[in-house]
Design a protein around this motif. Structure first.
Motif, PDB file in Angstrom:
ATOM      1  N   GLY A   1       8.466   4.321  -5.626  1.00 54.62           N
ATOM      2  CA  GLY A   1       7.798   3.267  -4.865  1.00 54.62           C
ATOM      3  C   GLY A   1       8.720   2.121  -4.465  1.00 54.62           C
ATOM      4  O   GLY A   1       8.269   1.112  -3.920  1.00 54.62           O
ATOM      5  N   ASP A   2      10.029   2.255  -4.746  1.00 54.25           N
ATOM      6  CA  ASP A   2      10.963   1.191  -4.339  1.00 54.25           C
ATOM      7  C   ASP A   2      11.257   1.302  -2.843  1.00 54.25           C
ATOM      8  O   ASP A   2      11.371   2.408  -2.305  1.00 54.25           O
ATOM      9  N   THR A   3      11.448   0.150  -2.186  1.00 50.55           N
ATOM     10  CA  THR A   3      11.847   0.156  -0.769  1.00 50.55           C
ATOM     11  C   THR A   3      13.326   0.504  -0.709  1.00 50.55           C
ATOM     12  O   THR A   3      14.157  -0.182  -1.297  1.00 50.55           O
ATOM     13  N   THR A   4      13.656   1.590   0.008  1.00 55.97           N
ATOM     14  CA  THR A   4      15.061   2.005   0.075  1.00 55.97           C
ATOM     15  C   THR A   4      15.679   1.710   1.443  1.00 55.97           C
ATOM     16  O   THR A   4      16.893   1.790   1.591  1.00 55.97           O
ATOM     17  N   ALA A   5      14.855   1.401   2.432  1.00 50.81           N
ATOM     18  CA  ALA A   5      15.402   1.060   3.750  1.00 50.81           C
ATOM     19  C   ALA A   5      14.345   0.325   4.560  1.00 50.81           C
ATOM     20  O   ALA A   5      13.126   0.463   4.315  1.00 50.81           O
ATOM     21  N   GLN A   6      14.841  -0.438   5.525  1.00 52.20           N
ATOM     22  CA  GLN A   6      13.980  -1.183   6.443  1.00 52.20           C
ATOM     23  C   GLN A   6      14.715  -1.214   7.781  1.00 52.20           C
ATOM     24  O   GLN A   6      15.881  -1.598   7.828  1.00 52.20           O
TER      25      GLN A   6
ATOM     26  N   HIS B   1       2.021   9.213  -6.212  1.00 56.17           N
ATOM     27  CA  HIS B   1       2.123  10.657  -5.949  1.00 56.17           C
ATOM     28  C   HIS B   1       3.543  11.190  -6.100  1.00 56.17           C
ATOM     29  O   HIS B   1       3.776  12.381  -5.887  1.00 56.17           O
ATOM     30  N   GLY B   2       4.508  10.323  -6.409  1.00 54.52           N
ATOM     31  CA  GLY B   2       5.893  10.780  -6.599  1.00 54.52           C
ATOM     32  C   GLY B   2       6.460  11.404  -5.340  1.00 54.52           C
ATOM     33  O   GLY B   2       7.094  12.463  -5.392  1.00 54.52           O
ATOM     34  N   VAL B   3       6.235  10.753  -4.198  1.00 59.49           N
ATOM     35  CA  VAL B   3       6.747  11.272  -2.915  1.00 59.49           C
ATOM     36  C   VAL B   3       7.575  10.195  -2.213  1.00 59.49           C
ATOM     37  O   VAL B   3       7.358   8.995  -2.411  1.00 59.49           O
ATOM     38  N   THR B   4       8.510  10.654  -1.379  1.00 63.23           N
ATOM     39  CA  THR B   4       9.232   9.727  -0.504  1.00 63.23           C
ATOM     40  C   THR B   4       8.378   9.505   0.739  1.00 63.23           C
ATOM     41  O   THR B   4       7.835  10.464   1.288  1.00 63.23           O
ATOM     42  N   ILE B   5       8.271   8.254   1.171  1.00 58.49           N
ATOM     43  CA  ILE B   5       7.507   7.966   2.398  1.00 58.49           C
ATOM     44  C   ILE B   5       8.394   7.239   3.408  1.00 58.49           C
ATOM     45  O   ILE B   5       8.986   6.201   3.088  1.00 58.49           O
ATOM     46  N   VAL B   6       8.493   7.809   4.601  1.00 55.15           N
ATOM     47  CA  VAL B   6       9.038   7.070   5.740  1.00 55.15           C
ATOM     48  C   VAL B   6       7.799   6.542   6.458  1.00 55.15           C
ATOM     49  O   VAL B   6       7.060   7.313   7.081  1.00 55.15           O
ATOM     50  N   GLY B   7       7.570   5.233   6.315  1.00 59.74           N
ATOM     51  CA  GLY B   7       6.276   4.665   6.692  1.00 59.74           C
ATOM     52  C   GLY B   7       6.071   4.448   8.175  1.00 59.74           C
ATOM     53  O   GLY B   7       5.490   3.430   8.568  1.00 59.74           O
ATOM     54  N   GLY B   8       6.545   5.382   9.005  1.00 63.56           N
ATOM     55  CA  GLY B   8       6.398   5.235  10.454  1.00 63.56           C
ATOM     56  C   GLY B   8       6.971   3.897  10.841  1.00 63.56           C
ATOM     57  O   GLY B   8       8.062   3.526  10.427  1.00 63.56           O
TER      58      GLY B   8
ATOM     59  N   TRP C   1       0.822  -1.206   0.000  1.00 67.12           N
ATOM     60  CA  TRP C   1       0.000   0.000   0.000  1.00 67.12           C
ATOM     61  C   TRP C   1       0.868   1.272   0.000  1.00 67.12           C
ATOM     62  O   TRP C   1       0.659   2.187  -0.798  1.00 67.12           O
ATOM     63  N   LEU C   2       1.887   1.294   0.875  1.00 64.80           N
ATOM     64  CA  LEU C   2       2.739   2.494   0.969  1.00 64.80           C
ATOM     65  C   LEU C   2       3.544   2.697  -0.316  1.00 64.80           C
ATOM     66  O   LEU C   2       3.711   3.824  -0.793  1.00 64.80           O
ATOM     67  N   SER C   3       4.033   1.605  -0.862  1.00 64.84           N
ATOM     68  CA  SER C   3       4.817   1.690  -2.091  1.00 64.84           C
ATOM     69  C   SER C   3       3.954   2.256  -3.228  1.00 64.84           C
ATOM     70  O   SER C   3       4.390   3.138  -3.979  1.00 64.84           O
ATOM     71  N   ALA C   4       2.723   1.748  -3.350  1.00 60.42           N
ATOM     72  CA  ALA C   4       1.835   2.224  -4.417  1.00 60.42           C
ATOM     73  C   ALA C   4       1.520   3.705  -4.225  1.00 60.42           C
ATOM     74  O   ALA C   4       1.495   4.482  -5.191  1.00 60.42           O
ATOM     75  N   PHE C   5       1.323   4.121  -2.972  1.00 66.56           N
ATOM     76  CA  PHE C   5       1.016   5.533  -2.703  1.00 66.56           C
ATOM     77  C   PHE C   5       2.205   6.420  -3.091  1.00 66.56           C
ATOM     78  O   PHE C   5       2.046   7.456  -3.745  1.00 66.56           O
TER      79      PHE C   5
END
Ligand SMILES: NC(=O)CCC(=O)C(=O)O
Length: 272
Positions: A112-117, A84-91, A76-80
């Protein structure tokens, strides 16, 4: 400190309420808030969610509620992020992995790529985390922009200055802190975040939840603090989107003004 024409990053912190033990309701609510955040003008390029936004601290039921490998939350976060072309730090979310449950942050770039975990490495006994969760054992840094490294830290982690200092020594210029930090420790929250910013001469972006869970009341006060210790933005105690701009040149400027990193004496600190 006035902003110049230099590159800026516009951050939006989703200071949300969270329903305990209701992952689907929480995702739908976050979606509404994230849509609201990206429809603002100017549009933010970095979105940050609070800690454990999928389940809250429903630790007694966490085995059943946690997201296996974080799959649903990540999709879901990746698709968002991509849409929208935004970086997300998914809490962070309760993630079920290798038979254990972790308090895990995922980061997505504008494609939408995962860049960190990152899984929280200091578990908070006052909220029984150590009874139900596994601790992570890796420090995680990631690039927000070329030459602009971020460090991951979750809530209680900010009480351990060694972590942020290690990240600063490895090039981090902004510390990102999702949290579920309650009353009566507002003074600790603000002071610790301020200290991490000033001592490491880095931006600190901290997104705390609001609302009540059982007898625990979360106060919000999400913060963006600049590397000189000035507050760029601070939330109140209700649900809101806290926004502010980061001047990507300011960290180097402050580090040049007071050369803390050149004046360190690690040879002496190591002595017993
Ligand atoms: N979720 C947390 O890690 C809470 C940390 C906290 O409240 C503290 O005082 O530390």
């Amino acid at each position: 400190m006035p902003l110049t024409e230099r590159a800026v990053l516009r951050a939006a912190l989703i200071q949300a309420d969270i329903q305990i033990g209701q992952p689907e309701a929480n995702r739908l609510h976050m979606e509404v808030l994230l849509e609201r955040a990206v429809s603002a003008e100017p549009k933010p390029n970095l979105l940050v969610l609070p800690e454990m936004w999928n389940t809250g601290y429903a630790l007694e039921q966490i085995q059943e509620l946690a997201d296996p490998d974080g799959r649903e939350s990540r999709e879901w976060l990746s698709a968002f992020a991509k849409r929208h072309g935004v970086t997300i730090v998914g809490g962070s979310i309760a993630e079920k992995k290798d038979g254990g449950i972790y308090n895990t942050m995922y980061v997505f770039n504008e494609e939408g790529d995962t860049t960190a975990q990152y899984s929280k490495i200091h578990l908070f006994r006052l909220m029984d985390e150590e009874k139900h969760l596994e601790a992570g054992d890796e420090i995680v840094n990631f690039a927000l922009r070329e030459g602009f490294q971020a460090g991951a830290s979750i809530c209680y982690d900010i009480r351990f200055p060694e972590l942020a200092r290690t990240q600063a020594l490895n090039g981090v210029k902004v510390l990102i802190v999702p949290a579920e930090w309650p009353h009566p420790r507002l003074h600790h929250w603000r002071t610790l975040l301020m200290a991490r910013a000033i001592e490491n001469q880095m931006y600190v972006i901290a997104c705390n939840r609001v609302g009540v869970s059982g007898s625990t009341e979360f106060f919000g006060h999400s913060l963006i603090i600049d590397p000189w210790g000035e507050i760029v933005a601070e939330g109140g105690e209700g649900e809101e989107i806290v926004t502010g701009e980061l001047d990507l040149g300011l960290v180097d400027e402050v580090r040049g003004r007071i050369p803390v990193f050149e004046d360190r004496r690690p040879d002496i600190y190591r002595k017993p």
